[in-house]
Structures are given as C-alpha cells and as structure tokens.
Motif scaffolding. Structure first.
Motif, PDB file in Angstrom:
ATOM      1  N   TRP A 201     -11.602  -1.896 -20.871  1.00 44.51           N
ATOM      2  CA  TRP A 201     -11.078  -2.160 -19.506  1.00 44.51           C
ATOM      3  C   TRP A 201     -10.813  -0.652 -18.851  1.00 44.51           C
ATOM      4  N   THR A 202     -11.673  -0.202 -17.865  1.00 41.91           N
ATOM      5  CA  THR A 202     -11.392   1.205 -17.596  1.00 41.91           C
ATOM      6  C   THR A 202     -10.872   1.045 -16.192  1.00 41.91           C
ATOM      7  N   ARG A 203     -10.670   0.100 -15.311  1.00 39.81           N
ATOM      8  CA  ARG A 203     -10.107   0.307 -14.190  1.00 39.81           C
ATOM      9  C   ARG A 203      -8.894   1.029 -14.027  1.00 39.81           C
ATOM     10  N   PRO A 204      -8.247   1.432 -13.086  1.00 41.20           N
ATOM     11  CA  PRO A 204      -6.973   2.041 -13.063  1.00 41.20           C
ATOM     12  C   PRO A 204      -5.951   0.874 -12.728  1.00 41.20           C
ATOM     13  N   THR A 205      -6.360  -0.404 -12.238  1.00 38.06           N
ATOM     14  CA  THR A 205      -5.516  -1.497 -12.217  1.00 38.06           C
ATOM     15  C   THR A 205      -5.404  -2.562 -13.590  1.00 38.06           C
ATOM     16  N   PRO A 206      -4.474  -3.188 -13.550  1.00 42.25           N
ATOM     17  CA  PRO A 206      -3.923  -3.975 -14.681  1.00 42.25           C
ATOM     18  C   PRO A 206      -5.094  -4.958 -14.897  1.00 42.25           C
ATOM     19  N   LEU A 207      -5.287  -5.360 -16.054  1.00 41.95           N
ATOM     20  CA  LEU A 207      -6.358  -6.674 -16.269  1.00 41.95           C
ATOM     21  C   LEU A 207      -5.803  -7.700 -15.592  1.00 41.95           C
ATOM     22  N   PRO A 208      -6.476  -8.699 -14.784  1.00 45.35           N
ATOM     23  CA  PRO A 208      -6.233  -9.410 -14.032  1.00 45.35           C
ATOM     24  C   PRO A 208      -5.407 -10.771 -14.824  1.00 45.35           C
ATOM     25  N   ALA A 209      -4.499 -11.299 -14.237  1.00 46.42           N
ATOM     26  CA  ALA A 209      -3.630 -12.250 -14.880  1.00 46.42           C
ATOM     27  C   ALA A 209      -4.390 -13.645 -15.247  1.00 46.42           C
TER      28      ALA A 209
END
Length: 249
Positions: A191-199
C-alpha cells in the motif's frame, strides 16, 4: 525483488509548438524516443534521444508507434489522438499506455491503458517534469483505493485470475463494498498511497480466518496452490497474487 523492465517510451509531436514541448521534455527523458514531423526536427538538435522524423501522413505512423513502444506521449489534441489510435486498439493487455499533453503544457491526460499499460503512472511522471496537472479518471485512482489489476506489480507480483474475476472484484472495490485482503507471502509494503487504506478493505494473515459471507471479494496474496474447488467456491469473487520467491514470508 523482481523489477519490471523499463518501458519503451516515445514522445510525439506534429506541430512546431508541440515539437518545442517535446524537446523540453526529452531533456529530462533521454531514454525516450522522439517522433516528430520532419519540418520541425531541427528543434531536436543536440538531444541524445533517438529521433524519427516522418514526412508522410501522420496517421501512417501510428501502427509502428503501437508496435515499438509501451507508452506513447502525444503533444496532439485529445480528439485527434482518439481518432488516430482507434483503428489500432486491441485490448488493455496488449495496447500501449497512451498519454496526451495539452497545447499549453498544463494538463497531462492518460487516455488508454491507465493501469496495465502504465499510462497513469507515466502521466504522473510527465506532469511532475512539466509542473502540470495529471488528469486521472480511473475509479481506483480517483477513489484512492486498490488497483485490483496491478496490485503489487512494482514488487514483482503476478496476478492470477480469470478476467471476469478482475472486472467483478474491481467493481466491488471501487464501490466501497467489504473486501478481504489475505496476505500469506510477499512484501507487506504494497500500500503505497499517502492516504490510509480505505475502511472497506480488511486485512487477514490467513485465508482460513476469512468469513466469506461478510465479504464481497477476496484478494489472496499467497504461494499456496489454489485448487479448482476453491475457485468454484468463490466463483467471481477471488483474485490471487503471486509474489516472487524469497520476498516476505
């Protein structure tokens, strides 16, 4: 880690202004080929890039560009590009990534093969060089969620599933439905996006821990054998990823 080969990239222009923009971008991408109208080829003088200067009809160049390159960056209007490439389209597994840059160099638009062909990633790279805005329209990128068809590709993972599974599971992911991600192998840094893993994404360490009644789909990162009974059990809800040997558990 298994690395993907460097994509074969070409920068394309048919106008004087487009050729000037290609020359600017080419200085930052010396590995990229250049395809430009012969009457504007002088703008490429001194560049280390391989330059192909055409003198006939530009539409006659498209087939060769598709055959020789993995990603094509057009400094040509979006409408013209759509009409030019249409006769050459096969499938997202075969077509190159196609990106269009507007005439002012303000917007970079992935047009074709955003995920599998790498156009989205390429657009981000080009936009960063030109200080432009990438215009992404694929649902997983807009929604900042898992791209099912290419998850772990930068880590050398191989996806294993019928195409219909990838299509169905991708829809469940972008629609925010409950998804189980089971990781039994490979690097945990997928998981490389700057946002958290979606809920709606729930992580598990073991496949047997998943209550299939609770989830619309399962993404299984494993080296275990997946027998036909398992595929039948989950039907179009399962996508499997194969990390390279030696990576992670």
């Amino acid at each position: 880690m298994t690395e993907s080969p460097t994509p074969r990239l070409v920068l394309v222009a048919i106008t004087k202004h487009g050729a000037a923009q290609v020359a600017t971008l080419a200085r930052a991408l010396p590995q990229a080929d250049i395809c430009v109208s012969a009457k504007f080829a002088d703008a490429m003088a001194g560049l280390p890039n391989t330059v192909a200067a055409y003198s006939g009809a530009f539409k006659d160049e498209i087939g060769g560009l598709f055959a020789r390159h993995d990603q094509i960056i057009f400094f040509v209007s979006l409408g013209a590009v759509v009409r030019l490439i249409a006769p050459h389209l096969k499938s997202k597994d075969e077509d190159p990534g196609v990106v269009v840059v507007d005439d002012a160099g303000e917007f970079v638009i992935p047009v074709l093969s955003g995920h599998v062909g790498g156009a989205n990633a390429c657009a981000g790279q080009i936009a960063a060089i030109l200080h432009a805005t990438p215009v992404l329209t694929t649902a997983s990128d807009v929604g900042k969620t898992i791209p099912v068809d290419i998850l772990g590709r930068e880590l050398g993972w191989q996806v294993e599933a019928p195409k219909i599974n990838i299509t169905r599971v991708s829809a469940h992911v972008v629609n925010g439905e409950p998804i189980a991600v089971v990781q039994e192998a490979g690097s945990p840094d997928w998981w490389t996006r700057p946002t958290p893993l979606p809920a709606n994404i729930h992580r598990f360490d073991r496949f047997d821990d998943v209550d299939f009644a609770r989830f619309k789909a399962v993404l299984w990162i494993t080296r275990a054998e997946v027998d036909e009974a398992r595929w039948q059990q989950l039907q179009e809800r399962l996508v499997v990823y194969r990390p390279p040997v030696g990576q992670g558990a």
